[in-house]
Structures are given as C-alpha cells and as structure tokens.
Enzyme design. Sequence first.
Site, PDB file in Angstrom:
ATOM      1  N   LYS A 176       0.813  -1.216   0.000  1.00  0.00           N
ATOM      2  CA  LYS A 176       0.000   0.000   0.000  1.00  0.00           C
ATOM      3  C   LYS A 176       0.849   1.269   0.000  1.00  0.00           C
ATOM      4  CE  LYS A 176      -1.033   0.042   4.973  1.00  0.00           C
ATOM      5  NZ  LYS A 176       0.235  -0.615   5.339  1.00  0.00           N
TER       6      LYS A 176
ATOM      7  N   ARG B 267      -4.902   2.778  12.873  1.00  0.00           N
ATOM      8  CA  ARG B 267      -4.556   1.373  13.041  1.00  0.00           C
ATOM      9  C   ARG B 267      -5.561   0.689  13.965  1.00  0.00           C
ATOM     10  NH1 ARG B 267       0.872   1.538  15.784  1.00  0.00           N
ATOM     11  NH2 ARG B 267      -0.530   1.618  17.542  1.00  0.00           N
TER      12      ARG B 267
ATOM     13  N   ARG C  71      12.980  -9.604   1.859  1.00  0.00           N
ATOM     14  CA  ARG C  71      13.573  -8.260   1.807  1.00  0.00           C
ATOM     15  C   ARG C  71      14.982  -8.252   2.377  1.00  0.00           C
ATOM     16  NH1 ARG C  71       9.197  -4.167   4.441  1.00  0.00           N
ATOM     17  NH2 ARG C  71       7.698  -4.093   2.713  1.00  0.00           N
TER      18      ARG C  71
ATOM     19  N   ARG D  24      16.350  -6.962   7.952  1.00  0.00           N
ATOM     20  CA  ARG D  24      15.905  -6.221   9.137  1.00  0.00           C
ATOM     21  C   ARG D  24      15.222  -7.174  10.106  1.00  0.00           C
ATOM     22  NH1 ARG D  24      12.181  -1.701   6.824  1.00  0.00           N
ATOM     23  NH2 ARG D  24      11.008  -2.655   8.490  1.00  0.00           N
TER      24      ARG D  24
ATOM     25  N   ARG E 188       3.724  -9.455  13.510  1.00  0.00           N
ATOM     26  CA  ARG E 188       3.159  -8.223  12.942  1.00  0.00           C
ATOM     27  C   ARG E 188       1.794  -8.498  12.319  1.00  0.00           C
ATOM     28  NH1 ARG E 188       7.781  -6.408   8.967  1.00  0.00           N
ATOM     29  NH2 ARG E 188       6.474  -4.632   8.462  1.00  0.00           N
TER      30      ARG E 188
END
Length: 218
Positions: free
Chosen positions: A13, A88, A127, A160, A171
């Site tokens: 997004k 959120r 990633r 990361r 998450r």
Amino acid sequence: MRLVFLGAPGVGKGTQADKVAAQYRIRKVSTGDLLREAVRNKTPLGLEAKEHMDQGRLVPDSVVIGLVREKLADPSHANGFILDGFPRTVPQAEVLAKVLVERGLQLDRVINFKVSREEIVKRLSGRRSCPKCQATYHVEFAPSKNGTLCERCGEALIQRSDDKQEAIEMRLRVYEEQTAPLINFYEKQRLLSHLNGAEAVETVYHNLVKALAAPQTA
Ligand SMILES: [Zn+2]
C-alpha cells in the site's frame, strides 16, 4: 481527495500511495515516516515515541494521533492526503473523524488492500537492505547483482529484524487483531472499497484508479 489505505504490512500500500500521491498531487502521510521524522528532529512527541520504540513497545495512540494532527494542520495538505498506516485501531479512527470534522473535512474513501498471508510472508521475508547506503533488494523479486553484497556500495546486505519470519507472524497477528474491527467501522460508513493487492504493481494501480473514480457503492 482524502483517503485512508488499509492493509497488512507487505501488501504494497505504501508503493500505491506514492503513485496516487504523485498523480493526484496530494500528500502521503505515513505514520512510519512521521515517527522517524519526529525522532530525528527530537520534537517532544518524537522523544516520547523514541522511549517506547527503544523498549520494543508500540508507540501509544496519543503520540501517533498528535503527530497526524500536526501534519494535517500543515497547509501543504489542503489539497488532500493519503493516510498510510493510520488509523490502526478503532479509537484512532474515531479521533481522526473528530480531527477532520474540526477542520470541516471528511474522508472520501478507504481502500482495503488484500493479499494472502503466504504471499505477505514471501514478500517480507525476502527483503534485504544495505546498512550503509539504504538500498533495498528482494532475494526473489529484486535480487542484488552482487549476490549477498550491495550492488551500489559492496556492503554486506542484512535482513531487518522485523522482516524475520517470527517477527512477520507477530506483525500480522497484531494487524489482524487491531484492524478487523476497523474494516467494519468504515464499511458501516460506506467508505470502504476492497482491492486485490496480490497482482502486479501496475495492475493494482490500474484497479485502484478505477475504484477512486467510481461512485461509492459499498
Ligand atoms: Zn549499499
């Protein structure tokens, strides 16, 4: 145009928000960017946020809301904005509604980006980033020509800590717990459109522009 983009981490997004912001000449407001900026500038809210982040805690609603409120008061956002990563939670959404009413504004649309859990895990866990020049890569979709080293500066790439499998699962769990009620919240206000975020970036963007142009039907 005043928009909210909802979606789990890794749905893309942020990328879509950048494209919409450029095309419609509106500002993207990302809570991640706001927090980093406030911490870097050592503003009172930034210092408070840093205390929580350093201890691995979520930054409290009051701080995030304060940052968004400051940002929306900035005249450069008069043309419109896209909120990316905010609200959120339902309490945050309620405060946002109040802040907008105070300014005589309302949201035009809330877009919910949907991507399967497996696809998200694949996207995030692949990633890699360069700790020296901040270049980003993906082991499958955008690998470095230098293998495990940065193409630009030769530094060893890192993953990361919040892109490691366990952190991703966590998450996603947090997102699902907090955000399911938010989807209902905006559905009731007839603001919500769902979008399949699993397709290619250009296809998602094409569908997004169509959704923004269409009258609200939900
Ligand atoms: Zn580098």
